[in-house]
Design a protein around this motif. Structure first.
Motif, short mmCIF file in Angstrom:
data_model
loop_
_atom_site.label_atom_id
_atom_site.label_comp_id
_atom_site.label_asym_id
_atom_site.label_seq_id
_atom_site.Cartn_x
_atom_site.Cartn_y
_atom_site.Cartn_z
N ILE A 45 122.79 14.19 -33.53
CA ILE A 45 121.50 13.30 -33.72
C ILE A 45 120.69 13.96 -33.48
CG2 ILE A 45 120.71 11.46 -33.22
CD1 ILE A 45 123.40 9.77 -33.45
N GLY A 46 120.83 14.18 -32.70
CA GLY A 46 118.88 15.35 -31.81
C GLY A 46 119.03 15.99 -32.83
N SER A 47 119.50 17.19 -33.35
CA SER A 47 119.55 18.26 -34.10
C SER A 47 118.96 17.37 -35.35
CB SER A 47 120.82 18.56 -34.13
OG SER A 47 121.42 19.08 -33.42
N ALA A 48 119.77 16.62 -36.08
CA ALA A 48 119.02 15.97 -37.43
C ALA A 48 117.33 15.83 -36.01
CB ALA A 48 119.62 15.08 -37.91
N LEU A 49 117.03 15.32 -35.74
CA LEU A 49 115.76 14.56 -35.54
C LEU A 49 114.64 15.79 -35.17
CD1 LEU A 49 113.37 12.61 -34.72
CD2 LEU A 49 114.60 13.17 -32.06
N GLU A 50 115.81 16.95 -34.96
CA GLU A 50 114.19 18.90 -34.04
C GLU A 50 114.17 19.28 -36.08
OE1 GLU A 50 117.05 21.29 -32.19
OE2 GLU A 50 116.59 20.53 -29.98
N SER A 108 118.76 7.36 -33.11
CA SER A 108 119.15 7.53 -34.74
C SER A 108 118.04 6.46 -35.45
CB SER A 108 120.44 6.97 -35.29
OG SER A 108 121.62 6.38 -36.41
N THR A 109 118.30 5.12 -35.00
CA THR A 109 116.69 4.30 -35.61
C THR A 109 115.74 5.43 -35.52
OG1 THR A 109 118.73 2.91 -35.19
CG2 THR A 109 115.86 2.19 -35.07
N PHE A 110 115.62 5.61 -34.39
CA PHE A 110 113.90 6.33 -34.17
C PHE A 110 114.03 7.53 -35.62
CE2 PHE A 110 111.69 9.63 -32.72
CZ PHE A 110 110.51 8.53 -32.55
N ALA A 111 114.49 7.88 -35.63
CA ALA A 111 115.16 9.45 -36.47
C ALA A 111 114.69 8.89 -37.55
CB ALA A 111 116.49 10.27 -35.63
N ALA A 112 115.77 7.79 -37.67
CA ALA A 112 115.68 7.23 -39.19
C ALA A 112 113.72 6.79 -39.69
CB ALA A 112 117.00 5.78 -39.69
N THR A 113 113.96 6.16 -38.69
CA THR A 113 112.79 5.21 -38.99
C THR A 113 111.09 6.19 -39.30
OG1 THR A 113 112.67 3.76 -37.71
CG2 THR A 113 110.22 3.73 -38.06
N GLU A 114 111.02 7.42 -38.52
CA GLU A 114 110.51 8.93 -38.86
C GLU A 114 110.52 9.42 -40.21
OE1 GLU A 114 107.90 10.38 -36.43
OE2 GLU A 114 107.98 8.27 -35.57
N ALA A 115 111.67 9.59 -40.22
CA ALA A 115 112.14 10.30 -41.35
C ALA A 115 111.36 9.29 -43.11
CB ALA A 115 113.99 10.09 -41.40
N ASN A 116 112.13 8.06 -42.65
CA ASN A 116 111.16 7.37 -43.84
C ASN A 116 109.81 7.23 -43.68
OD1 ASN A 116 113.78 5.74 -45.08
ND2 ASN A 116 114.13 5.23 -43.18
N ASP A 117 109.02 7.03 -42.91
CA ASP A 117 108.53 6.83 -42.47
C ASP A 117 107.19 8.00 -43.15
OD1 ASP A 117 108.18 4.29 -41.34
OD2 ASP A 117 107.58 5.21 -39.48
N TYR A 118 108.20 9.43 -42.64
CA TYR A 118 107.25 10.67 -43.33
C TYR A 118 107.76 10.85 -44.69
CZ TYR A 118 106.51 15.16 -43.64
OH TYR A 118 105.66 17.03 -43.49
N ALA A 119 108.64 9.91 -45.23
CA ALA A 119 109.12 10.63 -46.76
C ALA A 119 108.14 9.47 -47.63
CB ALA A 119 110.13 9.78 -47.16
N ARG A 120 107.60 8.12 -47.14
CA ARG A 120 106.49 7.11 -47.74
C ARG A 120 105.16 8.16 -48.18
NH1 ARG A 120 109.82 2.98 -45.50
NH2 ARG A 120 108.09 2.86 -43.17
N SER A 121 105.35 8.77 -46.32
CA SER A 121 103.50 10.12 -46.97
C SER A 121 103.92 11.11 -47.94
CB SER A 121 103.43 10.26 -45.01
OG SER A 121 102.48 11.09 -45.19
#
Length: 227
Positions: free
Chosen positions: A26-31, A180-193
């Protein structure tokens, strides 16, 4: 001692290690997510490529968190089996103690009867034979009780070790959930961006095309191309 509690103790530790690996994933995915954001911002990655990578990050997050959940379920089940095994062993030990007390009472009664038989010329031989049988049974019960007591001590050591591993596993799972929740939120927000940027670029292109059509600059471009 049955091999099952030992296996369950190992399963809890293995589940803890599996959850730790999942947190690392999960940490690697966030990186990777942060790296993708930087690359797109710097122009070294296109928005489309960035979006594709974000989708991959989200998939890896789902997979990694599912592993922590499976590890927690497996560890909890193994720990509960150990707990039930210890309870069963203690119940068996209590039963053996009760049988020992019963055998001791029977032996005492037989000795009293033997004394009376010797005083009254009764059947002492039969009583002696019964005393031998009861004494043999008492020794067997004592031996079995001792073995079971040592087995329970080993089970409890294994349970303590597994419980410690389970506590660490639960902490790791909570950490995995938070990251995981933080990373998923970041990923979704960035995808919307990225979607918004793409939509804005398309709108700008449409506006420029309309302006060119109204001002005739697109016809000039066409004439130049024809020439």
């Amino acid at each position: 001692m049955s091999a099952r509690p030992q296996v369950d103790s190992v399963l809890v530790i293995r589940a803890r290690d599996e959850a730790t690996k999942a947190v690392t994933a999960i940490g690697s995915a966030l990186e990777q997510l942060i790296g993708t954001q930087k690359k797109v911002a710097a122009g070294s990655e296109t928005a489309a490529s960035g979006m594709q990578q974000i989708l991959g990050v989200l998939a890896s997050l789902d997979k990694a968190y599912a592993r922590t959940t499976e590890a927690t379920d497996s560890g909890a089940a193994a720990l509960e089996r150990q707990n039930r095994a210890i309870a069963a062993s203690k119940a068996q030990y209590a039963s053996l103690e009760q049988q020992q007390r019963g055998a001791a009472r029977a032996a005492d009664q037989l000795r009293v009867a033997l004394v009376e038989a010797l005083l009254t010329n009764g059947n002492a031989d039969a009583l002696r034979a019964q005393i031998v049988e009861v004494t043999t049974e008492m020794r067997r019960l004592e031996s079995e009780s001792g073995k079971l007591q040592r087995s329970i001590a080993q089970q409890e050591v294994g349970y303590t070790r597994a419980a410690s591993g389970m506590a660490e596993l639960e902490r790791t799972t909570r950490l995995a959930g938070s990251v995981s929740t933080f990373a998923a939120t970041e990923a979704n927000d960035y995808a919307r961006s990225l979607d918004n940027q793409s939509a804005a670029a398309q709108r700008n292109a449409a506006v420029l095309k309309s302006i060119a059509r109204v001002t005739g600059t697109d016809r000039g471009a066409a004439v130049d191309n024809g020439a």
